[in-house]
Design an enzyme around this catalytic site. Structure first.
Site, PDB file in Angstrom:
ATOM      1  N   GLU A 265      -3.873  15.231   1.185  1.00  0.00           N
ATOM      2  CA  GLU A 265      -2.946  14.585   0.257  1.00  0.00           C
ATOM      3  C   GLU A 265      -3.230  15.205  -1.100  1.00  0.00           C
ATOM      4  O   GLU A 265      -4.336  15.075  -1.618  1.00  0.00           O
ATOM      5  CB  GLU A 265      -3.212  13.079   0.271  1.00  0.00           C
ATOM      6  CG  GLU A 265      -2.023  12.256  -0.158  1.00  0.00           C
ATOM      7  CD  GLU A 265      -2.088  11.864  -1.615  1.00  0.00           C
ATOM      8  OE1 GLU A 265      -1.495  12.622  -2.426  1.00  0.00           O
ATOM      9  OE2 GLU A 265      -2.711  10.856  -1.945  1.00  0.00           O
ATOM     10  N   CYS A 299      -1.713  10.819  -8.572  1.00  0.00           N
ATOM     11  CA  CYS A 299      -0.882  11.916  -8.077  1.00  0.00           C
ATOM     12  C   CYS A 299       0.558  11.447  -7.925  1.00  0.00           C
ATOM     13  O   CYS A 299       1.475  12.252  -7.858  1.00  0.00           O
ATOM     14  CB  CYS A 299      -1.440  12.497  -6.793  1.00  0.00           C
ATOM     15  SG  CYS A 299      -1.574  11.314  -5.501  1.00  0.00           S
TER      16      CYS A 299
HETATM   17  C1  UN1 Z   1      -3.553   9.721  -5.850  1.00  0.00           C
HETATM   18  O1  UN1 Z   1      -3.318   9.446  -7.011  1.00  0.00           O
HETATM   19  O2  UN1 Z   1      -4.428  10.567  -5.575  1.00  0.00           O
HETATM   20  O3  UN1 Z   1       0.934   5.025  -5.121  1.00  0.00           O
HETATM   21  C2  UN1 Z   1      -2.829   9.108  -4.719  1.00  0.00           C
HETATM   22  C3  UN1 Z   1      -0.013   5.286  -5.862  1.00  0.00           C
HETATM   23  C4  UN1 Z   1      -1.331   5.661  -5.263  1.00  0.00           C
HETATM   24  C5  UN1 Z   1      -1.558   7.129  -5.475  1.00  0.00           C
HETATM   25  C6  UN1 Z   1      -2.758   7.629  -4.777  1.00  0.00           C
HETATM   26  N1  UN1 Z   1      -1.387   5.306  -3.868  1.00  0.00           N
HETATM   27  O4  UN1 Z   1       0.098   5.251  -7.063  1.00  0.00           O
END
Ligand code: UN1
Length: 509
Positions: A265, A299
């Site tokens: 991810e 992210c």
């Molecule tokens: C990350 O920032 O590495 O929906 C992923 C969201 C979080 C993001 C996680 N689940 O903001």
């Protein structure tokens, strides 16, 4: 102190035994080698980390390999019970986790609360999924006189390599999923946030997850490389940068041993498209949350706001008003909206980006930092007008929002530009026209599309999270297909007719 679960390399002979007594221990020689973990807020020391040596990694693999068959044989129900117990202990330690989120990662109180909640949700969700998926063999249809049974098993030893921006939730989510599926896990937290990971691992052990099933392996990229190049490894779950995911892929491809799987991810270049039918107040609220909550260090965070040009000026003025009202500073204060970024290197990169935009003649609105934050890695939040998402060379992981104005007849072009980045994580849409939504849904290549709401904070089980292309491999964390990727399938076919044995012989195998 965060230290490798094995603690092998530098433990003097006899000190393992001394460890198990309750006597006060003299300062160990190994602490001299420890790395300071510093607070992003003011640079003070929060704790120490002892990074894993090659000998630690080697011993951790040996233990993980030996423990895996027994852990797998335990079955989905028993493993799920232990995950649920760990979730209870996490909840009981909420205050300590929140405090570590603030000290070690510079998180605000709100983000700290959400972080613990998400970690607990991951444990309970994967426990629930494990009972279904790994609970009992699944009979499959076949001709009369034949029995087919599908069983799911762990792949073997998994390495989980997790980021600093969700030092508890993502650390726990990836390790929890791998464990639930019957793997043993070598868990490497980000080098900036080993302390919160050490507490999470300790509580998992207290819950009854065996020490050799979940082992903490702190360190930087060199430790990551030791983990991913080892021939005893069966899979990697990784959250972090796209470049690192590519590097892991190359390392896995070059090694012998099991064909390892990679679940990654990675980054995003996330946009929000706002058309002239959108509600300006709702847009303002959601833009501010999506771009500046967590100091933009998600992210999923909004990076590029596409405003339809007819409404761009008044909507931008409202967004600027809310932007000016953001409280920047000490993350332990209740009123704070934006805390520090993770470290000096992150701050330098973001400041450089905004300066380059200013030099290029872009319109930049920037907040002043309050005097009290000078010691920490704080970045003054910024709003920068650009021509297109293509003007951005990379993801800018912090409190910087870019704005593009688009013409009403060019929605297809906007989506094309967004797709052309190659990333595909989150996309926001603010529009009250159904046809616009259907058009965007049909064309946008993103993992998570959020309509008329903010685009962060995916809820485990309801909004499985993850992207495609440069943003990751899928399947989505917190979704119904995630656990299966940590597993292998075995099928047993039995001839149940009386002549079964002979028939097999005559058929020649
Ligand atoms: C990350 O920032 O590495 O929906 C992923 C969201 C979080 C993001 C996680 N689940 O903001």
């Amino acid at each position: 102190l965060a230290r490798p679960s094995t603690g092998s390399g530098r433990t003097a002979a006899g000190s393992e035994a001394a460890d198990s007594t309750n006597e006060p221990q003299p300062v160990r020689a190994e602490l001299v080698e420890a790395r300071m973990v510093r607070s992003p807020q003011d640079g003070t020391t929060v704790g120490q980390a002892l990074d894993a040596t090659p000998a630690d990694v080697d011993l951790a693999f040996a233990r993980a390999v030996a423990a895996q068959p027994g852990w797998d044989a335990l079955g989905g129900h028993a493993r799920a019970d232990l995950l649920d117990r760990a979730a209870d202990l996490f909840e009981a330690n909420t205050a300590e986790f929140i405090s570590l989120c603030q000290c070690e990662a510079g998180k605000t109180l709100l983000d700290g609360v959400l972080e613990v909640r998400e970690a607990v949700d991951f444990l309970r969700y994967y426990a629930c999924e494990a009972r279904t998926l790994f609970g009992a063999p699944k009979p499959l249809p076949g001709p009369t006189g034949e029995e087919n049974l599908l069983r799911m098993h762990g792949r073997g030893v998994f390495a989980t390599i997790s980021p600093w921006n969700f030092p508890l939730a993502i650390f726990t989510g990836m390790a929890g999923a791998a464990i639930a599926a019957g793997n043993t896990v070598l868990a490497k937290p980000a080098e900036q946030t080993p302390l919160i990971a050490a507490l999470a691992v300790r509580l998992c052990h207290e819950a009854g997850i065996p020490d050799d099933v979940l082992q903490l392996v702190p360190g930087d990229g060199k430790v990551g490389a030791l983990l991913t190049s080892d021939a005893r490894l069966s899979g990697v779950a990784f959250t972090g940068s796209t470049d690192t995911a590519h590097a892991i892929n190359r390392t896995l491809a070059a090694r012998s041993g099991p064909i390892a799987t990679l679940i990654a991810e990675t980054g995003g270049q996330n946009a929000l498209i706002v058309d002239s039918s959108a509600l300006p107040e709702q847009v303002t609220r959601d833009v501010i949350a999506s771009a500046f909550q967590s100091a933009g260090q998600r992210c999923s965070a909004l990076r590029v706001l596409y405003l339809q040009e007819d409404i761009a000026d008044p909507v931008l003025e409202m967004i600027r008003g809310a932007f000016e009202a953001l409280v920047i500073g000490d993350p332990t204060r209740l009123a704070t909206d934006v805390g520090p970024v993770i470290d000096a290197e992150a701050k330098a990169g973001l400041d450089q980006h905004v300066a380059a935009m200013q030099q290029a003649g872009r319109t930049v609105f920037r907040r002043e930092l309050p005097g009290e934050v000078q010691a920490g890695s704080f970045v003054a939040p910024a709003i920068v007008e650009i021509g297109s998402i293509a003007d951005l060379a990379k993801e800018n992981f912090g409190p910087v929002l870019h704005v593009v104005r688009w013409k009403a007849d060019n929605l297809a072009g906007v989506i094309e530009d967004i797709n052309a980045t190659g990333f595909g994580l989150t996309l926001g849409l603010h529009s009250r026209i159904d046809a616009v939504r259907r058009f965007v849904e049909a064309r946008a290549r993103v993992g998570n599309l959020y309509v008329n709401r903010n685009q962060i904070g995916a809820v485990v089980g309801s909004q499985p999270f993850g992207g495609e292309g440069l943003s990751g491999t899928g399947p989505k964390a917190g979704g119904p297909h995630y656990l299966a990727r940590f597993a292998i399938e075995r099928v047993t076919t039995v001839d149940t007719t009386a002549a079964g044995g002979n028939a097999t012989l005559l058929a020649g195998g």
